[in-house]
Design a protein around this motif. Structure first.
Motif, PDB file in Angstrom:
ATOM      1  N   UNK A 205       0.628  -1.269   0.043  1.00 13.93           N
ATOM      2  CA  UNK A 205       0.090   0.032   0.259  1.00 13.93           C
ATOM      3  C   UNK A 205       0.822   1.299   0.155  1.00 13.93           C
ATOM      4  N   UNK A 206       0.252   2.291  -0.572  1.00 12.90           N
ATOM      5  CA  UNK A 206       1.219   3.504  -0.783  1.00 12.90           C
ATOM      6  C   UNK A 206       0.923   4.381   0.416  1.00 12.90           C
ATOM      7  N   UNK A 207       1.228   5.489   0.519  1.00 12.99           N
ATOM      8  CA  UNK A 207       0.945   6.454   2.081  1.00 12.99           C
ATOM      9  C   UNK A 207      -0.400   6.544   1.853  1.00 12.99           C
ATOM     10  N   UNK A 208      -1.129   7.144   0.684  1.00  9.35           N
ATOM     11  CA  UNK A 208      -2.539   7.409   0.813  1.00  9.35           C
ATOM     12  C   UNK A 208      -3.515   6.430   1.494  1.00  9.35           C
ATOM     13  N   UNK A 209      -3.218   5.265   0.681  1.00 11.01           N
ATOM     14  CA  UNK A 209      -3.983   4.023   0.875  1.00 11.01           C
ATOM     15  C   UNK A 209      -3.848   3.246   2.314  1.00 11.01           C
ATOM     16  N   UNK A 210      -2.562   3.567   2.503  1.00 15.64           N
ATOM     17  CA  UNK A 210      -2.187   3.072   4.080  1.00 15.64           C
ATOM     18  C   UNK A 210      -2.728   3.883   5.133  1.00 15.64           C
ATOM     19  N   UNK A 211      -2.878   5.356   4.851  1.00 18.31           N
ATOM     20  CA  UNK A 211      -3.445   6.018   5.683  1.00 18.31           C
ATOM     21  C   UNK A 211      -4.969   5.858   5.985  1.00 18.31           C
ATOM     22  N   UNK A 212      -5.409   5.385   4.876  1.00 15.32           N
ATOM     23  CA  UNK A 212      -6.896   5.145   4.966  1.00 15.32           C
ATOM     24  C   UNK A 212      -7.200   3.675   5.674  1.00 15.32           C
ATOM     25  N   UNK A 213      -6.438   2.874   5.327  1.00  8.01           N
ATOM     26  CA  UNK A 213      -6.614   1.572   5.858  1.00  8.01           C
ATOM     27  C   UNK A 213      -6.352   1.435   7.364  1.00  8.01           C
ATOM     28  N   UNK A 214      -5.390   2.444   7.920  1.00 10.27           N
ATOM     29  CA  UNK A 214      -5.025   2.653   9.117  1.00 10.27           C
ATOM     30  C   UNK A 214      -6.389   3.139   9.876  1.00 10.27           C
ATOM     31  N   UNK A 215      -6.955   4.044   9.572  1.00 13.31           N
ATOM     32  CA  UNK A 215      -8.080   4.550  10.391  1.00 13.31           C
ATOM     33  C   UNK A 215      -9.053   3.543  10.471  1.00 13.31           C
ATOM     34  N   UNK A 216      -9.546   2.619   9.280  1.00  7.29           N
ATOM     35  CA  UNK A 216     -10.365   1.620   9.385  1.00  7.29           C
ATOM     36  C   UNK A 216     -10.007   0.722  10.488  1.00  7.29           C
ATOM     37  N   UNK A 217      -8.728   0.217  10.432  1.00  8.53           N
ATOM     38  CA  UNK A 217      -8.260  -0.958  11.140  1.00  8.53           C
ATOM     39  C   UNK A 217      -8.273  -0.486  12.628  1.00  8.53           C
ATOM     40  N   UNK A 218      -7.842   0.911  12.770  1.00 10.20           N
ATOM     41  CA  UNK A 218      -8.157   1.238  14.291  1.00 10.20           C
ATOM     42  C   UNK A 218      -9.360   1.481  14.797  1.00 10.20           C
ATOM     43  N   UNK A 219     -10.071   1.847  13.976  1.00 13.81           N
ATOM     44  CA  UNK A 219     -11.703   1.589  14.555  1.00 13.81           C
ATOM     45  C   UNK A 219     -11.999   0.087  14.753  1.00 13.81           C
ATOM     46  N   UNK A 220     -11.596  -0.948  13.833  1.00 10.43           N
ATOM     47  CA  UNK A 220     -12.089  -2.316  14.214  1.00 10.43           C
ATOM     48  C   UNK A 220     -11.646  -2.673  15.509  1.00 10.43           C
ATOM     49  N   UNK A 221     -10.075  -2.386  15.900  1.00  9.59           N
ATOM     50  CA  UNK A 221      -9.303  -2.657  16.884  1.00  9.59           C
ATOM     51  C   UNK A 221     -10.347  -2.178  18.251  1.00  9.59           C
ATOM     52  N   UNK A 222     -10.679  -0.751  17.946  1.00  9.87           N
ATOM     53  CA  UNK A 222     -11.370  -0.150  19.281  1.00  9.87           C
ATOM     54  C   UNK A 222     -12.743  -0.961  19.414  1.00  9.87           C
ATOM     55  N   UNK A 223     -13.584  -1.459  18.371  1.00 12.48           N
ATOM     56  CA  UNK A 223     -14.522  -2.055  18.498  1.00 12.48           C
ATOM     57  C   UNK A 223     -14.406  -3.638  19.316  1.00 12.48           C
ATOM     58  N   UNK A 224     -13.353  -4.185  18.832  1.00 12.27           N
ATOM     59  CA  UNK A 224     -12.999  -5.603  19.511  1.00 12.27           C
ATOM     60  C   UNK A 224     -12.154  -5.420  20.754  1.00 12.27           C
ATOM     61  N   UNK A 225     -11.816  -4.123  21.131  1.00 10.71           N
ATOM     62  CA  UNK A 225     -10.991  -3.985  22.121  1.00 10.71           C
ATOM     63  C   UNK A 225      -9.855  -4.495  22.258  1.00 10.71           C
ATOM     64  N   UNK A 226      -8.845  -4.516  21.177  1.00  4.83           N
ATOM     65  CA  UNK A 226      -7.732  -4.755  21.102  1.00  4.83           C
ATOM     66  C   UNK A 226      -6.875  -3.585  21.058  1.00  4.83           C
ATOM     67  N   UNK A 227      -5.519  -3.949  21.391  1.00  9.13           N
ATOM     68  CA  UNK A 227      -4.321  -2.975  21.111  1.00  9.13           C
ATOM     69  C   UNK A 227      -4.161  -2.648  19.843  1.00  9.13           C
ATOM     70  N   UNK A 228      -3.677  -1.838  19.289  1.00 12.94           N
ATOM     71  CA  UNK A 228      -3.081  -1.392  17.874  1.00 12.94           C
ATOM     72  C   UNK A 228      -1.784  -0.725  17.841  1.00 12.94           C
ATOM     73  N   UNK A 229      -0.860  -1.552  17.355  1.00 16.64           N
ATOM     74  CA  UNK A 229       0.618  -0.983  17.124  1.00 16.64           C
ATOM     75  C   UNK A 229       0.781  -0.155  15.686  1.00 16.64           C
ATOM     76  N   UNK A 230       1.621   0.803  15.879  1.00 15.22           N
ATOM     77  CA  UNK A 230       2.015   1.348  14.521  1.00 15.22           C
ATOM     78  C   UNK A 230       3.632   1.313  14.719  1.00 15.22           C
ATOM     79  N   UNK A 231       4.282   0.928  13.513  1.00 20.07           N
ATOM     80  CA  UNK A 231       5.476   0.683  13.619  1.00 20.07           C
ATOM     81  C   UNK A 231       6.119   1.424  12.202  1.00 20.07           C
ATOM     82  N   UNK A 232       7.052   2.560  12.375  1.00 20.49           N
ATOM     83  CA  UNK A 232       7.776   3.171  11.412  1.00 20.49           C
ATOM     84  C   UNK A 232       9.111   2.420  11.284  1.00 20.49           C
TER      85      UNK A 232
END
Length: 542
Positions: free
Chosen positions: A377-404
């Motif tokens: 994924x490029x930067x734009x698509x990666x950013x969009x997917x990160x937002x969706x994945x973070x929402x899913x993690x919040x719904x499922x009460x899971x932690x979410x790690x971001x690695x640069x």
């Protein structure tokens, strides 16, 4: 066609004969009664005339008392057939009579004639009793009446025959000929009925004219219907040709989502290539041909509820065949409503194969969302997917790690071996990174030699991020073949931020991971570090 026989002629003849017969019976009875009474009255009148002729002689015989003369008078009466008996009686007691074969005691039928004096009309000298011959009179009256009845019947028969001949000649025969001629004319025949001779200006001529006009109208109607049928057949052939040769799939669906009519293109789209003749097609469940039957079923149900004859379309994937590529179709729906029977309304569906277009669109989307070298994924698509994945993690009460991740020593590879070698290193590192993560995780190329990773994990697994970061650094550090039996090695500096420990916004988490990565770069490289709040303060002070 059957030619009419003489039944109408017989019926007319029977009617006329019956009428004449009934008339003859009625007229005969009436005429017989009248003739009989007329003859009886005439016989009585004759008796009076006979008496008048002998009245003078009888008056003298009665006045003189001359019995011989009286008997002479009676003999004259006896010679008359209409008188059966007579008796002369004077005031002086003179009596003379004759009775023939009749009984003189028939006083109830006697006719009394008073005899006056030959010299004084006011003086009666005697009486003359006359007995009419009733049998003779009646027989004579009956015979005469019979003759008149016979004559009347004869006249009636003659008149009936003449009437029959005239009616047959003027009416029955022409009508029969017209009917026979009419019945041999078939629909569409140009033959017409000729007007019988002598009937051109009367009702028969008008009837023939009307019949011919009706035949012309029928022929015109037949010609029009034939032309219309021909046009309809040609139009039907054209529509049939269009239906069968159309490149788009065309079908009809009933209210139960059963496909009841399908053209060959639709059958090919749906994979029913074994059905050559569309007439042999039996109705099947339309939704069963799609990869997601529930989606198409819900769409159709919603479309049925829409008012009026609207159009609605959707793109949907067909069901997979074994070892077959994905196929996409564009479905266009419209209602075919029956005003008289709304329950019999159908859906017309037109399907277009948009697999190539869908593939092009998917390729375009893929190219727009992915890095052309690493296919991450490029930067734009990666950013969009990160937002969706973070929402899913919040719904499922899971932690979410971001690695640069920033590669260490990559500039040296580019400068030493060239950009092609640098691309090979980037591609191989991308593969090594991607193999650690699931399809739902985010793996993106963030910049030239930077990668961003986002994934959710069980909060009970406290060392999950550290383990993955350690394994990643090990894999990235392995030599990479760059061709010509040469290898290149790169290291990695990894900054990590965690939701919700560090922040709840994805942009903040990325920034924090970036700051942790730069801390690593500035402090010896080739290790990983979790974001610390004091690093942000130090960075701000710098």
């Amino acid at each position: 066609m059957k030619i009419l026989n003489k039944r109408i002629h017989i019926r007319v003849a029977t009617g006329v004969a019956t009428g004449a017969f009934l008339f003859s019976i009625f007229a005969s009875i009436t005429w017989f009664y009248i003739s009989y009474h007329q003859e009886v009255d005439r016989s009585r009148s004759q008796i009076k005339q006979v008496i008048t002729t002998i009245e003078q002689t009888a008056s003298i015989a009665m006045y003189l008392g001359n019995k011989e003369l009286a008997e002479e008078v009676l003999r004259g009466l006896e010679a008359n057939d209409i008188i059966s008996a007579a008796r002369l009686t004077s005031q002086d007691g003179l009596s003379a009579s004759f009775s023939g074969n009749s009984d003189l005691d028939q006083a109830d039928t006697a006719i009394i004639f008073p005899i006056v004096s030959p010299f004084d009309e006011n003086e009666f000298v005697g009486d003359l009793l006359v007995y009419p011959n009733q049998r003779y009179i009646e027989n004579n009256a009956i015979s005469l009446a019979k003759i008149q009845v016979i004559v009347l019947v004869f006249y009636s028969v003659i008149i009936a025959l003449l009437t029959l001949i005239i009616v047959n000649r003027i009416l029955t025969e022409p009508m029969k000929n017209i009917a026979n001629r009419f019945h041999i004319i078939t629909p569409g025949d140009t033959t017409r009925i000729e007007v019988p001779v002598g009937h051109k200006e009367n009702e028969i001529g008008a009837l023939v004219s009307d019949i011919n006009g009706l035949l012309d109208a029928v022929n015109n109607q037949i010609d029009n219907e034939r032309d219309l049928r021909s046009e309809t057949e040609n139009l039907s052939k054209k529509f049939r040709f269009i239906f069968e040769r159309a490149s788009a799939g065309i079908g009809l669906i009933d209210s139960g989502n059963q496909l009841i009519v399908a053209n060959p293109a639709l059958l090919r789209l749906l994979g029913q290539t074994f059905i050559v003749d569309t007439d042999r097609f039996s109705k099947t469940d339309f939704t069963g041909y799609f990869n997601d039957p529930a989606e198409i079923k819900e769409f159709i149900e919603e479309f049925w509820l829409k008012p009026g004859n609207q159009f609605s379309a959707m793109d949907i994937q067909l069901k997979h065949k074994v070892r077959a590529a994905d196929r996409w179709v564009h479905c266009l729906f419209s209602k075919v409503e029956d005003i008289n029977n709304p329950d019999d309304s159908l859906l017309e569906v037109v399907l277009y194969d948009i697999t190539e277009r869908a593939e092009r669109e998917q390729n375009i989307i893929y190219e727009a969302e992915h890095d052309p070298i690493t296919q991450l994924l490029n930067r734009r698509a990666g950013m969009a997917k990160l937002e969706v994945s973070l929402e899913e993690a919040d719904k499922k009460q899971r932690k979410f790690a971001v690695l640069m991740i920033d590669l260490d020593g990559f500039k040296h590879v580019n400068d030493t071996y060239g950009h092609d070698a640098g691309d090979k290193v980037i591609i191989e590192v991308a593969k090594r990174i991607k193999q650690f993560f699931r399809g739902s995780d985010v793996v993106a190329r963030w910049g030239g030699d930077e990668f961003l990773i986002g994934f959710s994990y069980n909060p009970n697994y406290e060392t999950a991020v550290s383990d993955i970061a350690s394994d990643l650094q090990f894999q990235i550090a392995l030599p990479v073949e760059i061709g010509h039996e040469q290898t290149a090695c790169v290291g990695s500096s990894i900054g990590i931020s965690v939701y919700p420990d560090n922040d709840e916004a994805i942009s903040a988490l990325i920034e924090q991971a970036d700051e942790a990565m730069y801390y690593v770069k500035n402090n010896g490289k080739n290790f990983f570090r979790f974001y610390q709040a004091e690093e942000a303060t130090a960075s701000a002070n710098r």
